[in-house]
Design a protein around this motif. Structure first.
Motif, PDB file in Angstrom:
ATOM      1  N   TYR A  42       5.405  -5.148   8.401  1.00  0.00           N
ATOM      2  CA  TYR A  42       5.502  -4.116   7.372  1.00  0.00           C
ATOM      3  C   TYR A  42       6.975  -3.842   7.091  1.00  0.00           C
ATOM      4  N   GLN A  91       1.719   4.844   1.398  1.00  0.00           N
ATOM      5  CA  GLN A  91       1.520   5.602   2.640  1.00  0.00           C
ATOM      6  C   GLN A  91       2.525   6.746   2.700  1.00  0.00           C
ATOM      7  N   ASN A  92       1.996   7.981   2.768  1.00  0.00           N
ATOM      8  CA  ASN A  92       2.837   9.190   2.813  1.00  0.00           C
ATOM      9  C   ASN A  92       3.825   9.239   1.646  1.00  0.00           C
ATOM     10  N   LYS A 150       0.851  -1.190   0.000  1.00  0.00           N
ATOM     11  CA  LYS A 150       0.000   0.000   0.000  1.00  0.00           C
ATOM     12  C   LYS A 150       0.889   1.244   0.000  1.00  0.00           C
TER      13      LYS A 150
END
Length: 467
Positions: free
Chosen positions: A464, A394-395, A392
């Motif tokens: 992660y 993210q930022n 995914k």
């Protein structure tokens, strides 16, 4: 600054005196007309008593000497006009107003026009009223004269202030400007050896310049000491870094050598166990067979530990060869191997199309293999399991993850997961060496990434990582 302050003060003073003079002059004019009205009233008593309008008119003619009086009217008590006066060329047009009963004198002022009423009294009884209309023209003339004088004085004072300012600029401003120029040069060039020129203009400037030079001297000394300390610190850091690197290389070489050298004896032990197992098949002894199985299990555990140690050493020493790595294909391959090794297990793999990364293919295979095999291992106590591999954004950064619904872990101990030889579960629950995740973290760190984990007991875990 001197001109601004001096000019502002002079203008305020001029306005104050100008306003005071106009107000005082206007009050004096009104008081003068009041006096004229009193004189006319006293001189008109007999004319009013004996009904002599001609004599009253003659008395009113005495008002000619006052240039501000436009016209005047002498009225009886019942309001009838008894005698009048008007300045030459001016028609009598006086609009009278009733005088308040309890007042003997009153005036009404409208702009520069003045109407004054004075009650004429004889032996305590009112016998008439004197009305005088005047225009205060002298106030305007006086204001113009006063304004001219004020402007001349103001101009003279400003010239004097300019002369004083030029002298004060040489005495105060120029030394300050010179000091400020030196300060800017020091700030820009970082040269603390310069000094401001001593000032002879005033004692205060001399004290300020000396204090500034003394401050520069202290900064120069402190900067030199700081520079020496920084050089010494850098030298010490370099020495310690070299020592640590040498020790690390020796430790890694030792670890690799030990792991590599243990492979030969381990193979011999494994071979002997195999031969004993073949020999035991001819005459079965349960105790001997159990010992042989333990020997085989021990050799397998030792082989796994050696492999993990070799991977851990390779994660730090191997040269990175970066190219495009297809993590999805890698995950599918590892999942197939796991399913083939134990086809009886009911595990659903959900592997998304992961973006490729620029990384070392061999090392990234170790990363994916450790994470997916961990998920496979820690879901082994569940009848059904699901392992998800995805990514995914993210930022603005791509985050990859491996998620399972297995045994999980205590979130308060999450910082212990990536420590070498540190396990959150006993070997009786789940086999392992405790080196795999430490190897994963070291590989990702070498690639400029990081790894972290989230989980709950019996609620699964998610790992992660960024590359």
């Amino acid at each position: 600054m001197n001109l601004l302050v001096s000019g502002a003060v002079l203008v305020l003073a001029a306005l104050a005196f100008f306003s005071y003079d106009l107000i005082s002059f206007r009050l004096n004019l009104i008081h003068s007309i009041e006096t004229e009205a009193q004189i006319v009233g006293e001189n008109s008593v007999s004319a009013l008593i004996f009904n002599d309008p001609v004599s009253a008119a003659t008395t009113l003619q005495g008002l000619r000497r006052s240039p501000d009086i436009v016209c005047a009217v002498l009225a009886t008590n019942d309001g009838a006009e008894f005698a009048t006066y008007s300045a030459p060329g001016v028609a009598v047009g006086l609009r009278r107003r009733p005088l308040p009963a309890r007042e003997s004198e009153h005036y009404w002022l409208s702009g520069s026009h003045l109407l004054l009423a004075h009650r004429v009294v004889f032996q305590g009884k009112a016998v008439g009223v004197v009305y005088i209309s005047a225009t205060l023209t002298e106030i305007g003339q006086r204001a113009r004269h006063y304004l001219l004088i004020t402007m001349l004085i103001l101009l003279f004072c400003m010239v004097a202030a300019l002369a004083i300012s030029s002298v004060s600029q040489r005495l105060v401003a120029q030394p300050i400007i010179s000091l400020a120029r030196t300060a800017r040069g020091v700030s820009r060039d970082r040269d603390y050896s310069v000094r401001a020129e001593p000032s002879t203009a005033s004692t205060e400037m001399a004290v300020l310049t000396d204090a500034f030079n003394e401050m520069l001297q202290q900064i120069e000394q402190q900067d030199a000491a700081l520079s020496r300390a920084r050089d010494e610190l850098e030298l010490r850091v370099e020495e310690r870094t070299s020592e640590l690197q040498a020790a690390n290389r020796e430790l890694e070489a030792f670890s690799y050598t030990v792991a590599h050298d243990l492979r030969g004896p381990l193979d011999s032990i494994s071979g002997i166990a195999f031969l004993l197992s073949r020999a035991e098949q001819e005459g079965s002894h349960p105790e001997t067979e159990e010992m042989i199985q333990r020997l085989k299990q021990s050799t397998q555990n030792m082989a796994a530990l050696i492999d993990d140690l070799l991977n851990f050493s390779r994660a730090s020493t191997a040269t990175l060869k970066k190219d495009d790595v297809d993590l999805s294909a890698m995950a599918h391959e590892i999942a197939k191997d796991l399913m083939d090794s134990d086809p009886e297990r009911k595990v659903e793999f959900q592997i998304a199309e992961l973006p490729s990364v620029q990384a070392d293919s061999a090392l990234m295979h170790i990363v994916m293999d450790n994470l997916i095999r961990n998920a496979w291992k820690y879901t082994s106590h569940h009848e059904k399991a699901c392992i998800e591999v995805g990514a995914k954004l993210q930022n603005g950064k791509m985050i990859y993850f491996v998620r399972d619904d297995g045994a999980g872990f205590d979130p308060q101990r999450a910082d212990q997961i990536f420590q070498p030889f540190h396990r959150l579960h006993s070997k009786s629950e789940f086999p392992g060496t405790g080196v795999g995740l430490a190897t994963v973290q070291r590989i990702l760190t070498r690639h400029g990434g990081d790894i972290w984990a989230e989980g709950r007991v019996e609620k699964g875990a998610t790992f992660y990582f960024r590359v």
